[in-house]
Design a protein around this motif. Structure first.
Motif, PDB file in Angstrom:
ATOM      1  N   ALA A 301     -27.603 142.560 -91.710  1.00 52.79           N
ATOM      2  CA  ALA A 301     -27.260 141.181 -92.069  1.00 52.79           C
ATOM      3  C   ALA A 301     -25.744 141.071 -92.119  1.00 52.79           C
ATOM      4  O   ALA A 301     -25.051 141.997 -92.567  1.00 52.79           O
ATOM      5  CB  ALA A 301     -27.866 140.802 -93.409  1.00 52.79           C
ATOM      6  N   ARG A 302     -25.229 139.930 -91.655  1.00 47.39           N
ATOM      7  CA  ARG A 302     -23.781 139.730 -91.608  1.00 47.39           C
ATOM      8  C   ARG A 302     -23.407 138.439 -92.322  1.00 47.39           C
ATOM      9  O   ARG A 302     -24.102 137.425 -92.199  1.00 47.39           O
ATOM     10  CB  ARG A 302     -23.288 139.658 -90.163  1.00 47.39           C
ATOM     11  N   LEU A 303     -22.322 138.501 -93.051  1.00 48.22           N
ATOM     12  CA  LEU A 303     -21.733 137.298 -93.632  1.00 48.22           C
ATOM     13  C   LEU A 303     -20.513 136.944 -92.799  1.00 48.22           C
ATOM     14  O   LEU A 303     -19.597 137.764 -92.637  1.00 48.22           O
ATOM     15  CB  LEU A 303     -21.330 137.539 -95.092  1.00 48.22           C
ATOM     16  N   LEU A 304     -20.511 135.713 -92.262  1.00 48.20           N
ATOM     17  CA  LEU A 304     -19.449 135.269 -91.374  1.00 48.20           C
ATOM     18  C   LEU A 304     -18.627 134.179 -92.053  1.00 48.20           C
ATOM     19  O   LEU A 304     -19.180 133.232 -92.615  1.00 48.20           O
ATOM     20  CB  LEU A 304     -20.045 134.717 -90.070  1.00 48.20           C
ATOM     21  N   ARG A 305     -17.314 134.327 -91.971  1.00 47.96           N
ATOM     22  CA  ARG A 305     -16.424 133.287 -92.474  1.00 47.96           C
ATOM     23  C   ARG A 305     -16.063 132.369 -91.311  1.00 47.96           C
ATOM     24  O   ARG A 305     -15.689 132.835 -90.235  1.00 47.96           O
ATOM     25  CB  ARG A 305     -15.162 133.896 -93.091  1.00 47.96           C
ATOM     26  N   ILE A 306     -16.201 131.052 -91.531  1.00 51.41           N
ATOM     27  CA  ILE A 306     -15.956 130.077 -90.483  1.00 51.41           C
ATOM     28  C   ILE A 306     -14.558 129.498 -90.658  1.00 51.41           C
ATOM     29  O   ILE A 306     -14.233 128.947 -91.720  1.00 51.41           O
ATOM     30  CB  ILE A 306     -17.007 128.951 -90.508  1.00 51.41           C
ATOM     31  N   GLY A 307     -13.746 129.613 -89.613  1.00 49.23           N
ATOM     32  CA  GLY A 307     -12.396 129.082 -89.666  1.00 49.23           C
ATOM     33  C   GLY A 307     -12.344 127.612 -89.287  1.00 49.23           C
ATOM     34  O   GLY A 307     -13.295 127.050 -88.732  1.00 49.23           O
ATOM     35  N   ALA A 308     -11.227 126.986 -89.570  1.00 48.33           N
ATOM     36  CA  ALA A 308     -11.062 125.567 -89.250  1.00 48.33           C
ATOM     37  C   ALA A 308     -11.145 125.314 -87.758  1.00 48.33           C
ATOM     38  O   ALA A 308     -11.491 124.216 -87.314  1.00 48.33           O
ATOM     39  CB  ALA A 308      -9.721 125.071 -89.803  1.00 48.33           C
ATOM     40  N   ASP A 309     -10.825 126.347 -86.954  1.00 49.73           N
ATOM     41  CA  ASP A 309     -10.894 126.210 -85.505  1.00 49.73           C
ATOM     42  C   ASP A 309     -12.251 126.614 -84.942  1.00 49.73           C
ATOM     43  O   ASP A 309     -12.425 126.711 -83.729  1.00 49.73           O
ATOM     44  CB  ASP A 309      -9.800 127.058 -84.855  1.00 49.73           C
ATOM     45  N   GLY A 310     -13.225 126.856 -85.853  1.00 47.96           N
ATOM     46  CA  GLY A 310     -14.551 127.270 -85.416  1.00 47.96           C
ATOM     47  C   GLY A 310     -14.713 128.763 -85.242  1.00 47.96           C
ATOM     48  O   GLY A 310     -15.797 129.231 -84.886  1.00 47.96           O
ATOM     49  N   SER A 311     -13.670 129.520 -85.494  1.00 45.08           N
ATOM     50  CA  SER A 311     -13.749 130.971 -85.349  1.00 45.08           C
ATOM     51  C   SER A 311     -14.689 131.563 -86.390  1.00 45.08           C
ATOM     52  O   SER A 311     -14.880 131.003 -87.469  1.00 45.08           O
ATOM     53  CB  SER A 311     -12.363 131.591 -85.500  1.00 45.08           C
ATOM     54  N   GLN A 312     -15.253 132.712 -86.053  1.00 40.51           N
ATOM     55  CA  GLN A 312     -16.205 133.401 -86.925  1.00 40.51           C
ATOM     56  C   GLN A 312     -15.697 134.816 -87.176  1.00 40.51           C
ATOM     57  O   GLN A 312     -15.513 135.590 -86.232  1.00 40.51           O
ATOM     58  CB  GLN A 312     -17.588 133.435 -86.281  1.00 40.51           C
ATOM     59  N   THR A 313     -15.503 135.129 -88.433  1.00 38.14           N
ATOM     60  CA  THR A 313     -14.997 136.446 -88.805  1.00 38.14           C
ATOM     61  C   THR A 313     -15.999 137.142 -89.715  1.00 38.14           C
ATOM     62  O   THR A 313     -16.394 136.592 -90.750  1.00 38.14           O
ATOM     63  CB  THR A 313     -13.648 136.316 -89.542  1.00 38.14           C
ATOM     64  N   GLU A 314     -16.417 138.313 -89.306  1.00 40.30           N
ATOM     65  CA  GLU A 314     -17.352 139.072 -90.142  1.00 40.30           C
ATOM     66  C   GLU A 314     -16.611 139.613 -91.355  1.00 40.30           C
ATOM     67  O   GLU A 314     -15.621 140.343 -91.228  1.00 40.30           O
ATOM     68  CB  GLU A 314     -17.955 140.220 -89.339  1.00 40.30           C
ATOM     69  N   VAL A 315     -17.092 139.246 -92.536  1.00 35.72           N
ATOM     70  CA  VAL A 315     -16.456 139.720 -93.767  1.00 35.72           C
ATOM     71  C   VAL A 315     -17.328 140.738 -94.504  1.00 35.72           C
ATOM     72  O   VAL A 315     -16.848 141.422 -95.405  1.00 35.72           O
ATOM     73  CB  VAL A 315     -16.112 138.551 -94.708  1.00 35.72           C
TER      74      VAL A 315
END
Length: 833
Positions: A301-315
């Motif tokens: 399972a992954r938690l993804l942070r969504i950036g203002a530009d739509g980017s997805q960063t796995e945290v």
């Protein structure tokens, strides 16, 4: 050797082809149905229940009884039973269950039922056959003459599961489509009464032949199958397949086979239970994965942070922890409590990705606004309610109310005792009841027991948290409400005033609380839409033949429980209203005192009907004593609390936590020690109950789903945490809110309409026939059908036990949101396991 890379389009095309080939496989390859340990027939993709659930009697036919189909994870058919109408309504007769026998040797379930008033008994026998089951109706003696042409075996299919799909009869030479909206056919009998006619008929009927997940084939070996649209009779009707029972025969008088097509290897899609609203940085954050027990483990399972530009960063990424089996599913937990950085996030697991949710310190700040801004104004009785271009309803029930007759048995759990306890004669108009109050739920009655609970909850919110939000104009003189138009007054105080006016009106007119005011007949009770059109708004004139007797009935029995419950709310309201409406505040306290004294000087009136005559008398007296103690400080009420302790502090302690904790500052240390000791015992009692499921709350079972209990226990934990912080942490309070917002079985939808990224949009409100919602309404939630099926329908609003808004739950929800903000603002870190 390098493996050639396929394009996404190629992969997608192969997947579509594979799915088509699977769907085309002969159903003979499907596993046979087997009678399992839970006493229903099952194979992957299809379950057949046989009277595992029965008409609960609370509100008659709740559409979860008899022979039922759970088809690819969705309950699509119910009420397989002998009924006396092709399209029975909620209040039509149902049979009584005599006995149910399960023969594990032959794999057969036989149920004996009876219509005593018709002197008619029968058995329904169900056993596996082919790709489905064989259903037989067995008679010891021929059908009574009174039931000839009336009694038939019905199986009802959920309309929303078949909208836009087709049906065929025979070998497919005749076909049609299930209508989105009812269009007949109807006719008239010899007496000119309307009758419902079949859409089609024949010996073999196939539903949804084009859809492998909804295809059901029914073959009758004993008379034609008729397909009816029950929505011609009532908006909550279902599609009904029916065969009349023959006259003059005994033995197996009806013989059906019912086959449900299943996809080989089918497993239910996983559900990622999480809060659709989001999380405070400091709180525990646990998603619960609900998976088919035949499916593989969910993997990472992954938690993804969504950036203002739509980017997805796995945290965060981790393997969900196996929790185990609950009901019919397998569960895993994904704990991301360590992530505290504010932002927008999504969870990805088991091939699913959630809607975006927030982690933020103000995540709950506005979560209660739709409930206060929209839901409660819409529920206001005796008012014209407007929202911008929309009129929710006109001034309703301005002709309230008429005196009911003694010993009157009514529907919807109302009933009148042998004494009227009223100065009015049966049928006589009662002046002074045409103001204040809320529609109790999705219907339009004034139910006193719910009203005083709602007022008490609102007062508790006001006194503890003082929310001064003003978004609504409420004009009691003009009986007019404008949503989203501030008037300079705190909305919560105005709602307290509105509920209090209905309560105090009863004491002004009768000298005591009454059970409530409800429609005189089922024709009015089932009214949908604008409440002001349910009556003509004019007082009935018995001397005028053109004056309809449509005014609501007042049930006036003076029960002790209701009197104490009403006194508690009035005493509490007197404090909240002081400085806002001083005259009403003074009257409330004087009325509460008078009600207390009245009950102290007489034998208790313990008359009970359903849930409209008050709670347990000791519980209601305790609440009255506590609120009067808080309002007056007089020792007599403290003495009454001590005298009540053996009853309210025993098995009923859990029901009385808010009242007992509220009383503590006015009680001595000895009493505080008693409450503390009992609270420790309760904690130990409830711990294993909360551990029975992966959500950490107590999930109740019955005909009404359990959100009320979840919210009530979360609030009780808040009070205990505030009183005894060394014994109770805040985590259970927050878990209750998470549960409402989507961390629950069956789905991850928020049970508060218009709150959260994905919330309840098809609910049982006054606008349910529009498949719509009222913003801020809170539904009962997940109904656990016996033995193991959790359900909350989002595409069918007419399940009141799952989807009906009720005012006291909405008021408690407002309190719970404020409580969550309070504990999260304490500086503590409520992340206890």
């Amino acid at each position: 050797m390098t493996t050639p890379r396929r394009s996404p389009r190629s992969i997608r095309a192969r997947s579509i082809l594979a799915a088509a080939l699977v769907a085309a496989l002969p159903s003979a390859l499907a596993e046979p149905l087997r009678l399992n340990e839970q006493e229903y027939f099952s194979r992957p993709g299809l379950d057949v229940l046989v009277f595992n659930n029965y008409y609960d009697g609370l509100f008659s036919d709740a559409k979860h009884a008899g022979v039922e189909l759970i088809h690819h994870g969705v309950r699509t058919a119910t009420n397989g039973d002998v009924r006396l109408s092709p399209t029975p309504e909620q209040w039509d007769p149902v049979a009584q269950l005599v006995e149910r026998k399960v023969d594990t040797r032959t794999g057969t379930v036989t149920t004996r039922l009876a219509y005593p008033q018709e002197n008619f008994e029968y058995s329904i026998q169900v056993a596996p056959q082919g790709d489905g089951v064989r259903i037989q109706v067995l008679l010891d003696r021929p059908l009574p003459k009174s039931l000839q042409g009336r009694a038939g075996f019905n199986l009802e299919f959920l309309p929303s599961a078949y909208f836009g799909k087709s049906w065929t009869v025979g070998d497919g030479d005749r076909s049609g489509q299930f209508p989105l909206y009812p269009t007949g056919p109807t006719g008239r009998d010899a007496e000119g009464r309307p009758v419902r006619l079949p859409i089609t008929s024949g010996r073999r009927l196939v539903l949804a032949p084009e859809d492998p997940q909804r295809r059901v084939a029914i073959q009758s070996n004993s008379g034609d199958l008729g397909l009816y649209d029950g929505r011609n009779q009532a908006q909550n009707g279902w599609f009904v397949v029916r065969t009349l029972l023959p006259a003059g025969k005994r033995g197996a008088v009806l013989d059906w086979t019912v086959e449900g097509h299943t996809l080989p290897g089918w497993t239910r899609d996983p559900v990622i239970g999480h809060s659709q609203v989001g999380y405070h940085p400091a709180q525990q954050k646990v998603a619960v994965l609900e998976t088919d027990p035949r499916a593989p483990a969910p993997g990472t399972a992954r938690l993804l942070r969504i950036g203002a530009d739509g980017s997805q960063t796995e945290v965060l990424a981790s393997t969900p922890s196996p929790w185990g089996r609950y009901l019919r599913y397998q569960y895993y937990t994904f704990d991301f409590s360590s992530v505290r950085e504010p932002g927008l996030y999504q969870i990805e697991a088991a091939g699913q990705r959630t809607h975006a949710f927030r982690i933020a310190a103000d995540v709950y700040a506005s979560a209660w606004h739709p409930t206060a801004d929209v839901f409660f104004p819409v529920q206001m009785d005796h008012m014209f309610v407007n929202e911008a271009y929309r009129v929710w309803h006109g001034r309703s029930h301005m002709d309230d109310a008429r005196q009911v007759a003694p010993n009157h048995e009514h529907f919807d759990l109302f009933g009148q005792g042998p004494e009227l306890d009223s100065p009015f004669q049966p049928g006589e108009h009662i002046p002074g009841l045409d103001y204040g109050g809320w529609f109790d739920a999705g219907d339009f009655d004034i139910r006193t027991q719910t009203h005083y609970a709602t007022v008490l909850s609102m007062v508790d919110t006001w006194e503890r948290f003082r929310p001064g939000r003003d978004e609504t104009t409420i004009d009691q003189r003009r009986k007019h409400v404008e949503i989203h138009v501030p008037d300079g007054k705190p909305d919560l105080l105005q709602q307290i005033e509105h509920g209090t006016l209905a309560l105090v009106a009863q004491h002004r007119v009768f000298g005591h609380a009454i059970p409530g005011i409800v429609e005189p007949d089922l024709g009015q009770y089932t009214h949908l839409g604008d409440a002001s059109t349910k009556t003509d708004g004019k007082v009935h004139d018995p001397s005028d033949p053109d004056s309809p007797a449509d005014d609501r009935l007042a049930f006036t029995t003076a029960t002790t429980a209701l009197n104490y419950g009403s006194a508690a709310a009035l005493a509490a309201a007197s404090r909240a209203l002081r400085g806002y409406n001083d005259a009403l505040a003074e009257e409330c306290l004087a009325t509460a005192r008078k009600a207390w004294e009245f009950e102290q000087g007489r034998e208790p009136n313990l008359f009970r009907v359903g849930n409209t005559t008050g709670g347990h008398p000791d519980d209601e007296q305790l609440r009255a004593a506590v609120q009067l103690l808080l309002s007056t400080g007089e020792a007599q009420y403290a003495e009454a609390i001590r005298a009540l302790w053996p009853s309210v502090g025993g098995e009923r302690f859990g029901f009385n936590i808010p009242a007992l904790v509220a009383a503590l500052p006015k009680m001595d240390q000895g009493f505080r020690d008693q409450v503390r000791e009992r609270a420790v015992q309760l904690r130990e009692q409830f711990a294993p109950m909360a551990a029975e499921n992966p959500y950490g709350v107590v999930i109740t079972r019955g005909g009404w789903a359990g959100n009320g209990a979840v919210v009530g226990m979360a609030i009780a934990n808040y009070h205990l945490h505030k009183a005894f912080p060394d014994l109770f942490d805040a985590a259970p309070t927050l878990r209750g809110l998470d549960y409402l917002y989507g961390t629950h079985p069956d789905s991850n939808i928020s049970f508060v309409s218009a709150v959260g990224a994905r919330s309840k949009q098809v609910a049982y409100g006054s606008n349910r026939a529009d498949f719509s919602f009222i913003a801020g309404g809170v539904v009962p939630g997940v109904l656990v059908l016996k033995p193991d099926f959790p359900e909350n329908k989002e595409d069918w609003p007419f399940f009141w036990g799952q989807n009906e808004y009720v005012i006291d739950l909405a008021a408690n929800y407002i309190f719970l949101v404020h409580a969550a903000q309070d504990v999260l603002g304490e500086g503590a870190t409520p992340t206890a396991e």
